[in-house]
Design a protein around this motif. Structure first.
Motif, PDB file in Angstrom:
ATOM      1  N   ARG A  25      -2.002 -23.410 -42.145  1.00 25.18           N
ATOM      2  CA  ARG A  25      -1.608 -22.363 -43.366  1.00 25.18           C
ATOM      3  C   ARG A  25      -0.100 -22.601 -43.489  1.00 25.18           C
ATOM      4  O   ARG A  25      -0.011 -22.411 -44.785  1.00 25.18           O
ATOM      5  CB  ARG A  25      -1.905 -21.164 -42.665  1.00 25.18           C
ATOM      6  N   VAL A  26       0.662 -23.096 -42.627  1.00 32.26           N
ATOM      7  CA  VAL A  26       2.183 -23.347 -42.672  1.00 32.26           C
ATOM      8  C   VAL A  26       2.332 -24.526 -43.296  1.00 32.26           C
ATOM      9  O   VAL A  26       2.886 -24.615 -44.522  1.00 32.26           O
ATOM     10  CB  VAL A  26       2.889 -23.222 -41.748  1.00 32.26           C
ATOM     11  N   GLU A  28       0.082 -25.915 -45.577  1.00 26.14           N
ATOM     12  CA  GLU A  28      -0.287 -25.916 -47.029  1.00 26.14           C
ATOM     13  C   GLU A  28       0.970 -25.060 -47.748  1.00 26.14           C
ATOM     14  O   GLU A  28       1.183 -25.375 -49.063  1.00 26.14           O
ATOM     15  CB  GLU A  28      -1.512 -24.998 -47.136  1.00 26.14           C
ATOM     16  N   LEU A  29       1.788 -24.304 -47.228  1.00 28.85           N
ATOM     17  CA  LEU A  29       2.771 -23.714 -47.983  1.00 28.85           C
ATOM     18  C   LEU A  29       3.876 -24.563 -48.248  1.00 28.85           C
ATOM     19  O   LEU A  29       4.416 -24.503 -49.284  1.00 28.85           O
ATOM     20  CB  LEU A  29       3.441 -22.574 -47.004  1.00 28.85           C
ATOM     21  N   ALA A  49       3.263 -17.468 -45.148  1.00 28.81           N
ATOM     22  CA  ALA A  49       2.020 -18.218 -44.741  1.00 28.81           C
ATOM     23  C   ALA A  49       1.073 -17.141 -44.055  1.00 28.81           C
ATOM     24  O   ALA A  49      -0.179 -17.816 -44.000  1.00 28.81           O
ATOM     25  CB  ALA A  49       2.576 -19.216 -43.668  1.00 28.81           C
TER      26      ALA A  49
END
Length: 284
Positions: A25-26, A28-29, A49
């Motif tokens: 998730r981080v 993808e940020l 995130a």
């Protein structure tokens, strides 16, 4: 001898990392909005995130950075590259005389590309391409496929064994099953490596291929062990990176190969010309 290669870019590290869902998730940020990390704190990034501050720090460590500060510096470099992308340049008006601006820009691209070449590195690339029995696997990015197709055609015409690696990642990896140790993988791309190209090029080198890397700067994410890097300039006055430097560079390599095997190449071209004209492929 110490390893003087630059460290892999943030994009290259992300491409090769195996991350848990929380770390992803981080990550993808980073891919979608590097500004959030480049100008953020551990807490602000965690909030953006939807995760926890320790997870942000763990991502930095998983990617090989000593802490969040290293990750943030890498995000700033990534952001700096994106500020010069097609989407940003498209907002800049063309000069009053676009024809002359283009002429000057492309002349400068040629000069800077040729002036920036290291003659021993060029000689090494030519030697790798000229080895009997070795096959050249040409791996382009999406933007450079046209130049790659022309290079493969010319290598084939002069009698070298060349294969274009194009299509989906699955198709390319399947094609590469025939790659033999000692073959050459010649990759070409402009700044901001495509993740698939990084993975495929790494897999080819792991299979024993010797890399020739033709790259616009900074070109940090690709495997270079046992091979050579030849940079080219991509500066432009319009939205899209110039490929004139890359075209000149590939032509230089082909010319050097022809010079090494001039009699054989001349005979091949004469035979091909007889075939083309004898079959009536050209208008009178």
């Amino acid at each position: 001898m110490p390893d003087r290669r630059p460290p892999p870019s943030l994009s290259a590290r992300l491409a090769g990392a195996r991350l848990s869902p929380a770390l992803r998730r981080v990550a993808e940020l980073l891919l979608v909005d590097p500004r959030a990390i480049a100008h953020g704190t551990v807490a602000s990034v965690a909030t953006a995130a939807g995760t926890s501050p320790p997870t942000v720090v763990r991502l930095a460590t998983a990617l090989g950075y000593p802490g969040f500060g290293g990750l943030r510096d890498a995000a700033r470099e990534e952001l700096g590259m994106r500020l010069a992308t097609d989407a940003v340049r498209a907002r800049t008006p063309l000069p009053d005389d676009p024809t002359e601006a283009r002429r000057a820009a492309e002349h400068d691209v040629i000069d800077r590309t040729l002036d920036g070449l290291d003659p021993p590195a060029v000689a090494t690339a030519v030697t790798l391409l000229d080895r009997d029995g070795a096959r050249c696997w040409v791996l382009p990015s999406a933007q450079t496929v046209g130049v790659a197709l022309r290079l493969v055609d010319q290598l084939t015409i002069i009698g070298r064994r060349a294969v274009l690696l194009d299509g989906s990642e699955m198709r390319v990896m399947s094609t590469m099953a025939a790659l033999a140790p000692g073959d050459v993988v010649l990759s070409m791309d402009v700044p901001r490596h495509e993740h698939a190209l990084v993975r495929i090029q790494r897999a080819a080198v792991d299979q024993g291929a010797l890399p020739i890397v033709l790259t616009g700067p900074p070109g940090q994410g690709l495997a270079t062990e046992g091979g050579v890097v030849l940079p080219f300039t991509t500066a432009t006055v319009g939205p899209f990176d110039s490929l004139v430097g890359l075209t000149v560079l590939t032509s230089l390599l082909v010319d050097a190969l022809v010079e090494r095997r001039r009699d054989l190449v001349a005979a091949r071209l004469a035979a091909l010309e007889r075939t083309w004209t004898g079959a009536g492929l050209y208008e009178a």
